[in-house]
Design a protein around this motif. Structure first.
Motif, mmCIF file in Angstrom:
data_model
loop_
_atom_site.group_PDB
_atom_site.id
_atom_site.type_symbol
_atom_site.label_atom_id
_atom_site.label_comp_id
_atom_site.label_asym_id
_atom_site.label_seq_id
_atom_site.Cartn_x
_atom_site.Cartn_y
_atom_site.Cartn_z
ATOM 1 N N CYS A 120 0.857 -1.188 0.000
ATOM 2 C CA CYS A 120 0.000 0.000 0.000
ATOM 3 C C CYS A 120 0.892 1.237 0.000
ATOM 4 C CB CYS A 120 -0.934 0.014 1.212
ATOM 5 S SG CYS A 120 -0.077 0.035 2.792
ATOM 6 N N GLY A 147 -5.813 -1.665 12.375
ATOM 7 C CA GLY A 147 -6.797 -1.649 11.302
ATOM 8 C C GLY A 147 -8.211 -1.806 11.813
ATOM 9 N N LYS A 164 -6.749 9.482 6.716
ATOM 10 C CA LYS A 164 -5.333 9.360 6.375
ATOM 11 C C LYS A 164 -4.450 9.663 7.588
ATOM 12 C CE LYS A 164 -1.688 11.522 3.632
ATOM 13 N NZ LYS A 164 -1.321 12.698 2.813
ATOM 14 N N HIS A 170 -4.395 2.873 3.506
ATOM 15 C CA HIS A 170 -5.642 2.221 3.913
ATOM 16 C C HIS A 170 -5.918 2.430 5.400
ATOM 17 C CE1 HIS A 170 -2.576 -0.363 5.339
ATOM 18 N NE2 HIS A 170 -3.301 -1.451 5.494
#
Length: 393
Positions: free
Chosen positions: A53, A104, A112, A83
């Motif tokens: 990513c 996560g 962000k 992400h």
């Protein structure tokens, strides 16, 4: 002599190690984080972490040893992806790259991640806790090695500790302490003299010195002030944000490592300097112009030695009494440029260093903390360029 390294994709983040492993530089691109071992004439990749990513932030742990200083070297850092997920990255001399994802889903950020920093101070907190700030207006301080009943202690539950390779210890997910702010956050800094405070900047011209260890439930004033000990303001940026005329630049703040009282920032076309030992209602002590197109990154030089800026050669400037800082812009109108300012001659024109020509611009840069003539590592396009900002005097 300039040193140039091609990452293979557009470089998003550059972070130099500001502790003992001062010849290490981390760069983050569209898919991976590379760690470079630098010398005065070259650099080489010693670690490559493929995260899959775009990288938005990188921070160095204090628990790093460079291959140039020890055979049994090790590196440790944290990174953030587009992400909104986070990664704990480690590598030692006799092991491959280790990637531990965390933060996560519902437990982490929902915008962000713009910046991150490990805790300051000289204790184990400087590698145990890492702070992240985001567009979601949250400061999160992560305990990377939380103590869990029935598991090994945090002192042994980390990569590189002595352990049975056939029976590795389980790794618990980091836990976060969350502090909310009114506006999106752009920068977080720590200082080597304290483990209690982080320096936080938001996108509208406010800067907060935040005691993240304070308990808001015990102090009502701390609760409504977001645990902030001191709040500073850049008046022009704040006024522009209120009137709706602010540009797209969000601001960047830096904390001078050799003085806990000195803070610098850039918002739009102006840079500002504060001395928090002499507060003036939170207003800056000094302001000046950076780029007419708007500045985006602000960094303090990490060492002060006898040198002359390359294009100035003014030997009457005493380097032991003047401080240097640098500002970059993400506007490509005049190419990839960095302005180096001297606070002893704040009204003088800065020295401009061109890293690359149009249409490239400096996406990120950092000072390398080695002794000697100060060097900058700057990212423009797919390349990172390392160069001196002066010559010996």
């Amino acid at each position: 002599m300039d040193i140039r390294h091609s990452h293979g994709s557009d470089i998003q983040v550059v972070r130099a190690n500001h502790d003992d492993a001062s010849d290490l530089v981390a760069i983050g691109g569209m898919h991976s984080v590379q760690v470079l071992l630098t010398t005065p004439t070259s650099c080489k990749v010693i670690a490559n972490f493929h995260l899959g990513c775009r990288i938005t932030a990188i921070a160095w742990s204090s628990r790093c040893t460079s291959p140039s200083s020890a055979d049994e070297w090790s590196i440790e850092l944290a990174a953030a992806g587009a992400h909104f997920g986070l990664f704990h990255l480690t590598k030692s001399h006799d092991d491959s790259e280790m990637i531990f994802p965390f933060g996560g889903g519902l437990s982490g950020h929902h915008g962000k991640v713009n910046d991150m920093a490990f805790c300051g101070g000289q204790s184990q907190d400087s590698w145990r806790y890492v702070a992240t700030v985001s567009d979601d207006k949250m400061l999160m301080v992560w305990d990377l090695f939380p103590a869990v009943p029935g598991m090994r202690t945090r002192e042994t539950n980390f990569p590189g500790a002595s352990q049975d390779p056939e029976d590795p210890p389980p790794r618990s997910q980091p836990t976060a302490y969350v502090i909310g702010f009114p506006h999106p956050l752009t920068t977080v800094c720590s200082h080597p003299t304290t483990s209690r405070e982080f320096l936080i900047a938001d996108s509208r011209g406010s800067i907060f010195l935040t005691d993240w260890r304070s308990d808001p439930d015990e102090n009502e004033q701390v609760s409504w002030r977001n645990s902030s000990v001191i709040e500073l303001v850049e008046p022009r940026a704040l006024a522009d944000s209120i009137s709706g005329s602010s540009a797209r630049w969000g601001g960047c703040v830096a904390w001078r490592r050799d003085s806990v009282d000195i803070i610098g920032a850039v918002y739009g076309t102006k840079f500002s300097l504060w001395d928090i030992s002499k507060l003036q209602g939170g207003k800056p002590a000094v302001t000046g112009s950076s780029f007419p197109e708007g500045g985006t990154k602000f960094r303090y030089v990490l060492v002060v030695l006898t040198f002359e800026l390359v294009s100035l050669k003014l030997t009457s400037w005493c380097p032991t009494h003047h401080e240097y800082f640098a500002v970059s812009t993400n506007s490509p109108l005049k190419g990839a440029n960095i302005n180096v300012h001297n606070t002893g001659h704040i009204l003088a024109q800065p020295t401009t260093f061109t890293v690359a020509s149009r249409p490239l611009y400096v996406r990120d840069f950092d000072f390398i903390a080695e002794r000697g003539i100060p060097r900058i590592a700057a990212a423009a396009g797919r390349d990172v360029v390392i160069f001196n900002i002066g010559v010996e005097s």
